[in-house]
Motif scaffolding. Structure first.
Motif, PDB file in Angstrom:
ATOM      1  N   GLU A 230      49.082  53.738 -14.025  1.00  0.00           N
ATOM      2  CA  GLU A 230      50.310  54.471 -13.714  1.00  0.00           C
ATOM      3  C   GLU A 230      50.403  54.798 -12.226  1.00  0.00           C
ATOM      4  O   GLU A 230      51.503  54.872 -11.668  1.00  0.00           O
ATOM      5  CB  GLU A 230      50.367  55.766 -14.523  1.00  0.00           C
ATOM      6  N   LYS A 231      49.253  54.999 -11.604  1.00  0.00           N
ATOM      7  CA  LYS A 231      49.215  55.296 -10.172  1.00  0.00           C
ATOM      8  C   LYS A 231      48.230  54.355  -9.485  1.00  0.00           C
ATOM      9  O   LYS A 231      47.226  54.781  -8.912  1.00  0.00           O
ATOM     10  CB  LYS A 231      48.809  56.756  -9.942  1.00  0.00           C
ATOM     11  N   PRO A 232      48.519  53.054  -9.542  1.00  0.00           N
ATOM     12  CA  PRO A 232      47.554  52.087  -9.002  1.00  0.00           C
ATOM     13  C   PRO A 232      47.312  52.237  -7.510  1.00  0.00           C
ATOM     14  O   PRO A 232      46.232  51.891  -7.020  1.00  0.00           O
ATOM     15  CB  PRO A 232      48.193  50.737  -9.332  1.00  0.00           C
ATOM     16  N   HIS A 233      48.303  52.766  -6.770  1.00  0.00           N
ATOM     17  CA  HIS A 233      48.129  52.927  -5.324  1.00  0.00           C
ATOM     18  C   HIS A 233      47.031  53.932  -4.990  1.00  0.00           C
ATOM     19  O   HIS A 233      46.513  53.934  -3.875  1.00  0.00           O
ATOM     20  CB  HIS A 233      49.448  53.386  -4.694  1.00  0.00           C
ATOM     21  N   GLU A 234      46.665  54.775  -5.961  1.00  0.00           N
ATOM     22  CA  GLU A 234      45.590  55.743  -5.745  1.00  0.00           C
ATOM     23  C   GLU A 234      44.216  55.173  -6.100  1.00  0.00           C
ATOM     24  O   GLU A 234      43.203  55.839  -5.902  1.00  0.00           O
ATOM     25  CB  GLU A 234      45.848  57.010  -6.576  1.00  0.00           C
ATOM     26  N   HIS A 235      44.185  53.965  -6.639  1.00  0.00           N
ATOM     27  CA  HIS A 235      42.920  53.373  -7.102  1.00  0.00           C
ATOM     28  C   HIS A 235      42.772  51.946  -6.576  1.00  0.00           C
ATOM     29  O   HIS A 235      42.203  51.090  -7.256  1.00  0.00           O
ATOM     30  CB  HIS A 235      42.876  53.368  -8.629  1.00  0.00           C
TER      31      HIS A 235
END
Length: 390
Positions: A230-235
């Motif tokens: 859901e928040k791939p930019h954080e991982h």
């Protein structure tokens, strides 16, 4: 003044409605849409075995198709689908918790959903395609719903503990096949005979798939807890590492098994298969996670400028259950002895059939999106789970 309807639990009734398409995360839907292609490739390859075995002298293209299926599809796509199922289940749990639902209510909801998945899956497996996954997912929901509240460390320990069990089961099956010289049974002709064939094969396949589902399911739950898709930019670092390591490891780990399937490695012994099959299984788990990470990275790049292809693929992913079942209807029409009875003995031709069927579902899913139509199977499952007002 208009008031929002409220349920008896104090939660707005609108909370039970599905998320609007523009509020859905791109990566999970995109992954499901793409993976339906890989599922189609796996199924058509199975039909080259079920319908009459491969040709006695396979062509170069057939050998390439078989090797590619083993290295990129076989036990590689399914772990990703299973992980996405765990991810989705954890999402439901998190959303209901954020809405103020008690665990007892959410647990009952998920078990009810799992029960209906079992019912729908059994009907699918017996009537259409014995390699059904819906009943397996339903059984996992019923038996393992409690893991949604386990700590991260416990989930990791459970996955590591289950891994040898799944690998051993596949190793024993492969070793027995090497000793007996028997492969998949051939599908007989006739409406009743095919039905009995599915009834006979289905229990074996469902047990093997259940064993193969638990590990990626647990990984999916863990990933959802940290909102990796859901928040791939954080991982990004995790996703890049998983993609760069997972996919190559899966390909390399499948090479020995591919050599046996293409006839390059002739007459492997039972001991050989006891080593080759677990390697194929375990590296497949890694590959499935690598696929998911790779698609999530694509989603990061396309999230703010979604082209027509991305939108169509995500529309297919939003209706993945509907078009997963639709594929089985197509297989029944094409390959059953009482319908068109297409003799699919060439793996290369099977690849072409799979791509054509999948591409058609992409177009149909996009047409449904344009018309604001949800998938019929998703609608039925939701109403059985939440009630007619959902």
């Amino acid at each position: 003044m208009t008031q929002t309807p409220v349920s008896t639990h104090g939660v707005p009734d609108t909370a039970n409605r599905p998320l609007a398409p523009d509020r859905r995360s791109l990566a999970p839907d995109l992954a499901r849409g793409i993976m339906l292609l890989v599922i189609a490739l796996a199924h058509t390859h199975l039909f080259t075995v079920f319908i009459g075995g491969t040709e006695t002298t396979p062509s170069v293209l057939d050998r390439i198709a078989t090797a590619g299926t083993v290295m990129f599809v076989d036990l590689r796509a399914y772990p990703m689908f299973a992980a996405l199922f765990g991810y989705g289940l954890a999402q439901i749990h998190r959303r209901r918790t954020e809405q103020g639902r008690e665990w007892r209510w959410t647990r009952a909801l998920l078990r009810r959903r799992g029960f209906w998945l079992v019912v729908l899956g059994l009907a699918h497996g017996v009537l259409l395609f014995p390699g059904d996954i819906l009943a397996v997912y339903g059984a996992v929901s019923l038996l393992l719903v409690g893991v949604l509240r386990f700590r991260d460390r416990t989930l990791v320990i459970m996955a590591l503990a289950w891994l040898p069990l799944a690998a051993t089961a596949h190793a024993l099956v492969a070793a027995e096949g090497a000793v007996s010289g028997l492969g998949f049974p051939l599908m007989p002709d006739g409406l009743v005979n095919e039905f009995l064939f599915r009834v006979t094969v289905y229990p074996v396949l469902i047990v093997m798939m259940f064993l193969s589902t638990v590990v990626p399911f647990l990984i999916g739950v863990l990933a959802a807890r940290h909102r990796v898709l859901e928040k791939p930019h954080e991982h990004l670092r995790l996703l890049r590492t998983t993609a760069l390591v997972g996919v190559p490891v899966a390909v390399l780990g499948a090479i020995p098994f591919a050599l046996t399937k293409t006839g390059v490695w002739t007459d492997p012994t039972a001991l050989d298969m006891l080593l080759v099959a677990p390697l194929h299984q375990v590296t497949g788990y890694v590959g499935g996670m690598g696929y998911a990470a790779l698609i999530a990275l694509v989603a990061v790049r396309t999230n703010h400028s979604r082209g027509r292809v991305t939108v169509a693929l995500s529309a297919l992913g939003q209706r993945s259950m509907t078009f997963y079942l639709a594929q089985s209807v197509v297989w029944a029409v094409l390959f059953s002895s009482y319908t068109l009875h297409v003799q699919l003995t060439s793996p290369a031709v099977g690849v072409g059939v799979a791509v054509a069927v999948w591409a058609t579902t992409v177009v149909l899913a996009d047409l449904m999106r344009r018309r604001g139509q949800r998938g019929p199977a998703e609608t039925v499952l939701r109403r059985l789970t939440y009630g007619p007002s959902s």
